[in-house]
Design a protein around this motif. Structure first.
Motif, PDB file in Angstrom:
ATOM      1  N   MET A 177      43.165  -2.541 -59.234  1.00  0.00           N
ATOM      2  CA  MET A 177      42.973  -1.797 -60.573  1.00  0.00           C
ATOM      3  C   MET A 177      43.494  -0.508 -60.496  1.00  0.00           C
ATOM      4  O   MET A 177      43.699   0.150 -59.344  1.00  0.00           O
ATOM      5  N   PRO A 178      43.654   0.304 -61.554  1.00  0.00           N
ATOM      6  CA  PRO A 178      44.143   1.789 -61.776  1.00  0.00           C
ATOM      7  C   PRO A 178      43.262   2.542 -60.662  1.00  0.00           C
ATOM      8  O   PRO A 178      43.601   3.338 -59.819  1.00  0.00           O
ATOM      9  N   GLU A 179      42.010   2.306 -60.807  1.00  0.00           N
ATOM     10  CA  GLU A 179      40.927   2.984 -59.878  1.00  0.00           C
ATOM     11  C   GLU A 179      41.436   2.823 -58.305  1.00  0.00           C
ATOM     12  O   GLU A 179      41.038   3.629 -57.386  1.00  0.00           O
ATOM     13  N   THR A 180      41.762   1.288 -57.970  1.00  0.00           N
ATOM     14  CA  THR A 180      42.093   1.232 -56.600  1.00  0.00           C
ATOM     15  C   THR A 180      43.278   1.954 -56.238  1.00  0.00           C
ATOM     16  O   THR A 180      43.453   2.615 -55.248  1.00  0.00           O
ATOM     17  N   GLN A 181      44.302   2.087 -56.926  1.00  0.00           N
ATOM     18  CA  GLN A 181      45.371   2.808 -56.886  1.00  0.00           C
ATOM     19  C   GLN A 181      45.149   4.173 -56.454  1.00  0.00           C
ATOM     20  O   GLN A 181      45.544   4.902 -55.674  1.00  0.00           O
ATOM     21  N   ASP A 182      44.345   4.651 -57.341  1.00  0.00           N
ATOM     22  CA  ASP A 182      43.946   6.066 -57.216  1.00  0.00           C
ATOM     23  C   ASP A 182      43.529   6.475 -55.740  1.00  0.00           C
ATOM     24  O   ASP A 182      43.706   7.502 -55.243  1.00  0.00           O
ATOM     25  N   ALA A 183      42.441   5.414 -55.606  1.00  0.00           N
ATOM     26  CA  ALA A 183      41.643   5.665 -54.430  1.00  0.00           C
ATOM     27  C   ALA A 183      42.516   5.768 -53.152  1.00  0.00           C
ATOM     28  O   ALA A 183      42.543   6.564 -52.098  1.00  0.00           O
ATOM     29  N   LEU A 226      38.260   8.717 -44.013  1.00  0.00           N
ATOM     30  CA  LEU A 226      37.501   8.986 -45.491  1.00  0.00           C
ATOM     31  C   LEU A 226      36.080   9.198 -45.148  1.00  0.00           C
ATOM     32  O   LEU A 226      35.493   9.849 -45.810  1.00  0.00           O
ATOM     33  N   GLU A 227      35.716   8.577 -43.884  1.00  0.00           N
ATOM     34  CA  GLU A 227      34.508   8.793 -43.447  1.00  0.00           C
ATOM     35  C   GLU A 227      34.089  10.199 -42.797  1.00  0.00           C
ATOM     36  O   GLU A 227      33.125  10.350 -42.239  1.00  0.00           O
ATOM     37  N   GLY A 228      35.314  10.870 -42.713  1.00  0.00           N
ATOM     38  CA  GLY A 228      35.173  12.337 -42.238  1.00  0.00           C
ATOM     39  C   GLY A 228      35.069  12.194 -40.703  1.00  0.00           C
ATOM     40  O   GLY A 228      34.657  13.497 -39.936  1.00  0.00           O
ATOM     41  N   LYS A 229      35.622  11.382 -40.101  1.00  0.00           N
ATOM     42  CA  LYS A 229      35.859  11.337 -38.483  1.00  0.00           C
ATOM     43  C   LYS A 229      37.133  12.149 -38.038  1.00  0.00           C
ATOM     44  O   LYS A 229      38.156  11.449 -38.272  1.00  0.00           O
ATOM     45  N   MET A 239      28.733   6.383 -48.719  1.00  0.00           N
ATOM     46  CA  MET A 239      30.311   6.075 -48.685  1.00  0.00           C
ATOM     47  C   MET A 239      30.734   6.347 -50.110  1.00  0.00           C
ATOM     48  O   MET A 239      29.907   6.217 -51.368  1.00  0.00           O
ATOM     49  N   SER A 240      31.745   7.332 -50.127  1.00  0.00           N
ATOM     50  CA  SER A 240      32.415   7.584 -51.586  1.00  0.00           C
ATOM     51  C   SER A 240      32.782   6.504 -52.344  1.00  0.00           C
ATOM     52  O   SER A 240      33.091   5.429 -51.558  1.00  0.00           O
ATOM     53  N   ASP A 241      33.136   6.665 -53.639  1.00  0.00           N
ATOM     54  CA  ASP A 241      33.426   5.680 -54.459  1.00  0.00           C
ATOM     55  C   ASP A 241      34.887   5.385 -53.957  1.00  0.00           C
ATOM     56  O   ASP A 241      35.310   4.067 -54.088  1.00  0.00           O
ATOM     57  N   SER A 242      35.547   6.255 -53.655  1.00  0.00           N
ATOM     58  CA  SER A 242      36.939   5.757 -53.269  1.00  0.00           C
ATOM     59  C   SER A 242      37.209   5.096 -52.011  1.00  0.00           C
ATOM     60  O   SER A 242      37.841   4.418 -51.878  1.00  0.00           O
ATOM     61  N   SER A 243      35.977   5.302 -51.019  1.00  0.00           N
ATOM     62  CA  SER A 243      36.300   4.690 -49.915  1.00  0.00           C
ATOM     63  C   SER A 243      35.640   3.177 -50.153  1.00  0.00           C
ATOM     64  O   SER A 243      36.083   2.242 -49.423  1.00  0.00           O
ATOM     65  N   GLU A 244      34.695   3.013 -51.118  1.00  0.00           N
ATOM     66  CA  GLU A 244      34.195   1.701 -51.629  1.00  0.00           C
ATOM     67  C   GLU A 244      35.394   0.818 -51.987  1.00  0.00           C
ATOM     68  O   GLU A 244      35.327  -0.281 -51.587  1.00  0.00           O
ATOM     69  N   LEU A 245      36.092   1.561 -52.834  1.00  0.00           N
ATOM     70  CA  LEU A 245      37.295   0.791 -53.462  1.00  0.00           C
ATOM     71  C   LEU A 245      38.038   0.250 -52.318  1.00  0.00           C
ATOM     72  O   LEU A 245      38.636  -0.790 -52.445  1.00  0.00           O
ATOM     73  N   ILE A 246      38.472   1.172 -51.532  1.00  0.00           N
ATOM     74  CA  ILE A 246      39.613   1.017 -50.488  1.00  0.00           C
ATOM     75  C   ILE A 246      38.861  -0.134 -49.528  1.00  0.00           C
ATOM     76  O   ILE A 246      39.759  -1.295 -49.320  1.00  0.00           O
TER      77      ILE A 246
END
Ligand code: HEM
Length: 139
Positions: free
Chosen positions: A113-119, A66-69, A1-8
């Motif tokens: 967090m700002p990373e969560t917002q970006d994701a 995000l998982e590419g489905k 799972m990508s970092d961004s899926s993980e944060l979401i």
């Protein structure tokens, strides 16, 4: 799972720990920002279930995208068409995801967090781009 899926996913898990029915807050926020949408919904016992279902479907579609489905892209694209028949144009349709994001940010407060917002921003843009009308051609 990508970092961004993980944060979401983390934000979704945390929201469901903190709030029993986040969809109620999402619709409250939706109707505050866009009072014109309220009249489209049914306010009878089954109406609440339909709103919860729509919330569930939007969040699952975002995760699956995000998982590419690809099935999620097909589903959201066809919901765009269904919604245009009930008076929700493409631009309005996209507003829902922003309202979900902002409601979650409010619920999580300092934990957002700002990373969560970006994701979230990246995931929303990616789903919107993949499901624009031009994306239907040849898919
Ligand atoms: C601001 C944007 C949106 C508005 C105003 C809107 C409005 C509505 C309305 C009025 C209904 C019928 C609910 C009822 O009968 O009370 C509905 C159902 C539904 N919407 Fe949306 N919608 C929006 C965005 C979305 C998005 C982004 C998706 C995701 C793909 C989506 C998926 C669905 C689904 C699956 C249903 C059927 C729910 C059911 O009857 O079980 N909607 N929507």
């Amino acid at each position: 799972m990508s970092d961004s899926s993980e944060l979401i996913l983390q934000s979704l898990d945390r929201v469901s720990e903190l709030v029993d029915d986040p969809s109620a807050l999402v619709y409250e926020q939706l109707f505050t920002r866009y009072p014109e949408f309220k009249q489209l919904f049914r306010f009878e016992p089954n109406g609440e279930m339909a709103r919860q279902n729509m919330f569930q479907v939007t969040v699952v579609a975002l995760m699956e995208h995000l998982e590419g489905k690809h099935a999620s892209v097909t589903m959201v694209t066809s919901e765009r068409a269904n919604h245009s028949h009930i008076g929700v144009d493409n631009a309005s349709f996209d507003r829902y995801y922003e309202v979900v994001r902002d409601t979650f940010a409010q619920i999580l407060g300092d934990e957002w967090m700002p990373e969560t917002q970006d994701a979230w921003n990246q995931a929303i843009s990616s789903l919107i781009n993949a499901t624009q009308e031009s994306a239907i051609v040849g898919s």
